[in-house]
Write a protein that holds these residues in place. Structure first.
Motif, PDB file in Angstrom:
ATOM      1  N   HIS A 133       0.828  -1.207   0.000  1.00 35.08           N
ATOM      2  CA  HIS A 133       0.000   0.000   0.000  1.00 35.08           C
ATOM      3  C   HIS A 133       0.866   1.263   0.000  1.00 35.08           C
ATOM      4  O   HIS A 133       0.566   2.242  -0.695  1.00 35.08           O
ATOM      5  CB  HIS A 133      -0.936   0.007   1.200  1.00 35.08           C
ATOM      6  CG  HIS A 133      -2.075  -0.967   1.078  1.00 35.08           C
ATOM      7  ND1 HIS A 133      -2.655  -1.278  -0.124  1.00 35.08           N
ATOM      8  CD2 HIS A 133      -2.740  -1.700   2.026  1.00 35.08           C
ATOM      9  CE1 HIS A 133      -3.628  -2.155   0.057  1.00 35.08           C
ATOM     10  NE2 HIS A 133      -3.692  -2.440   1.362  1.00 35.08           N
ATOM     11  N   LEU A 134       1.943   1.232   0.813  1.00 34.64           N
ATOM     12  CA  LEU A 134       2.836   2.392   0.856  1.00 34.64           C
ATOM     13  C   LEU A 134       3.495   2.611  -0.502  1.00 34.64           C
ATOM     14  O   LEU A 134       3.558   3.738  -1.014  1.00 34.64           O
ATOM     15  CB  LEU A 134       3.909   2.185   1.929  1.00 34.64           C
ATOM     16  CG  LEU A 134       5.005   3.257   2.008  1.00 34.64           C
ATOM     17  CD1 LEU A 134       4.407   4.616   2.330  1.00 34.64           C
ATOM     18  CD2 LEU A 134       6.066   2.875   3.032  1.00 34.64           C
ATOM     19  N   THR A 135       3.972   1.522  -1.107  1.00 35.73           N
ATOM     20  CA  THR A 135       4.623   1.639  -2.407  1.00 35.73           C
ATOM     21  C   THR A 135       3.645   2.127  -3.477  1.00 35.73           C
ATOM     22  O   THR A 135       3.984   2.976  -4.310  1.00 35.73           O
ATOM     23  CB  THR A 135       5.220   0.290  -2.825  1.00 35.73           C
ATOM     24  OG1 THR A 135       6.106  -0.178  -1.807  1.00 35.73           O
ATOM     25  CG2 THR A 135       5.982   0.404  -4.134  1.00 35.73           C
ATOM     26  N   ALA A 136       2.407   1.593  -3.431  1.00 31.08           N
ATOM     27  CA  ALA A 136       1.403   2.038  -4.398  1.00 31.08           C
ATOM     28  C   ALA A 136       1.120   3.528  -4.238  1.00 31.08           C
ATOM     29  O   ALA A 136       0.972   4.263  -5.224  1.00 31.08           O
ATOM     30  CB  ALA A 136       0.116   1.231  -4.234  1.00 31.08           C
ATOM     31  N   GLY A 137       1.045   3.983  -2.990  1.00 26.37           N
ATOM     32  CA  GLY A 137       0.812   5.415  -2.754  1.00 26.37           C
ATOM     33  C   GLY A 137       1.944   6.270  -3.282  1.00 26.37           C
ATOM     34  O   GLY A 137       1.715   7.318  -3.897  1.00 26.37           O
TER      35      GLY A 137
END
Length: 437
Positions: free
Chosen positions: A371-375
């Motif tokens: 999720h962090l990487t996608a953000g």
């Protein structure tokens, strides 16, 4: 555009920063002043910015109509920096006091019409900026004057101010009011009573009898000074056209700001003012320009849908298929570098070396990382979209004005509020292009 040779050239005596409101003229002027002083010039920065940000950034409690020395300048060879903020009314008062006898000067300063004129007459601020520039140049105390032009609604109003004031002083209304004083004595009173009775009666009803009297008294007292206003304005105008002056048009890479900049460039050319170039402020960059917005968005979608996983060796791909996508770690690093250039928070997995039985913690950590990487990838995609828009805007300006040299200034993460920040802006200004990451 190379600015260090410009500020190092002792033949450069005046640098005028002009542009639309909110594009960074004041900061640009202050940064140039700091850099020039620390390279050995004796500099005074004249600002017309009422927000007082210049004083705060230079460590001064307040600026007024008198140049104040800035401490903390690491100058060489006698370099010094002074700064001041235009006081429109005080400058007007100084002109009256310098060019009128004491008794007449007192009568003018106490005149109600003069007090209104000096405090808020349309174009007075721009005209007084020209007057103050002429005064500073005449003193020859500084070898470089950096001017932050007024935040005008119309581009280059300060160039028009002398003409507007001259038109006002040469107008029929003023000449009519001056006529009785020029005739003088009983003849003048007779002229006033007979020739102007109808006009003054009508104006008295419209404006008020006392107001009209104040105007007539002001005009009579100022009569001998009107020619001086025009003479000094013309001299300053010629000074701005001289080879020792350089204009810098300041803009941001936005459509409206560059449209205004194009108008400034064309107007300066029409007025035969020496243009040094365009300072393009707050230009965004990326440390991962090779990762396109489309790839970043696609990778973010894959992560959200669970179609991209970290396989432990840094490779990423669909489950059960060859790894065809970029490494997940590379995508995350690229997005973080691009989107959070200043002190991006680092996310360390809670279970870097998990116990074999702590499967839930590992699964949760993997989900959080995805999720962090996608953000971050989405932030990078948005950054790349901004970069593309800014590039298109710059290209349109360059196509219209290929002769104009450009210095790009990378955007800072926050406001400039001290000398260190001004030095950083100066470094970016004189680099002339986006610094490589």
């Amino acid at each position: 555009m190379e600015l260090d040779p410009l500020i190092d050239d002792l033949g450069t005596r005046i640098i005028v920063c002009c542009g639309a409101g909110g594009v960074g003229k004041t900061t640009t002027a202050a940064a140039l002043g700091v850099r020039a002083a620390e390279r050995g010039r004796r500099v005074v920065v004249l600002t017309i910015d009422p927000a007082r940000r210049l004083a705060q950034s230079m460590g001064i409690d307040s600026l007024d109509n008198t140049p104040r020395k800035v401490d903390g300048i690491k100058g060489s060879d006698g370099g010094e920096l002074h700064a001041m903020m235009l006081d429109m009314k005080r400058t007007f008062d100084e002109i009256v006091e310098a060019h009128a006898e004491p008794e007449r000067a007192r009568a003018i300063l106490e005149n109600p019409f003069y007090q209104s004129l000096s405090a808020g007459f349309a174009g007075t601020q721009e005209y007084m900026a020209m007057e103050k520039l002429g005064q500073l140049r005449a003193r020859d105390e500084w070898d470089l004057i950096v001017v932050d032009t007024p935040p005008s609604r119309s581009a280059l109003d300060f160039l028009d101010a002398p003409k507007r004031l001259g038109s006002f002083l040469d107008g029929k209304f003023i000449k009519l009011l001056m006529a009785p004083a020029k005739v003088g004595g009983r003849a003048g009173m007779k002229f006033l009573n007979v020739g102007m009775s109808m006009m003054t009666g009508t104006l008295g009803k419209l404006l008020g009898g006392q107001f009209l009297k104040d105007v007539q008294t002001f005009v009579a007292a100022m009569d001998t000074m009107f020619g001086g206003f025009r003479t000094r304005a013309d001299a300053t105008y010629r000074l701005l056209q001289a080879p020792g002056t350089a204009f810098l048009v300041v803009a941001t890479p936005e459509r409206d700001a560059l449209r205004e900049a194009a108008y400034f460039v064309e107007r300066l050319a029409a007025e035969e003012m020496p243009l040094a170039g365009l300072v393009l402020n707050r230009v965004h960059g990326s440390g991962a320009a090779g990762l396109s917005a489309e790839r970043a968005r696609a990778a973010a979608e894959n992560l959200d849908e669970g179609r991209m996983t970290d396989r432990g060796d840094g490779k990423a791909g669909r489950s059960g298929s060859p790894a065809t996508s970029p490494e997940l770690s590379d995508l995350a690093t690229a997005a973080a570098v691009s989107s959070v250039p200043e002190a991006a928070p680092t996310a360390e997995p809670a279970a870097q070396h998990p116990d074999v039985d702590d499967v839930d913690a590992v699964t949760g950590t993997d989900t959080d990382v995805r999720h962090l990487t996608a953000g971050l990838l989405r932030l990078h995609a948005e950054r790349m979209r901004v970069l593309a828009r800014e590039q298109r805007t710059r290209d349109r300006f360059t196509a219209l004005h290929p002769e104009v040299a450009v210095a790009e200034v990378a955007a800072l993460p926050g406001d400039v509020h001290d000398l260190a920040g001004l030095r950083a802006i100066g470094d970016r200004l004189t680099a002339g292009r986006m610094p490589s990451a």
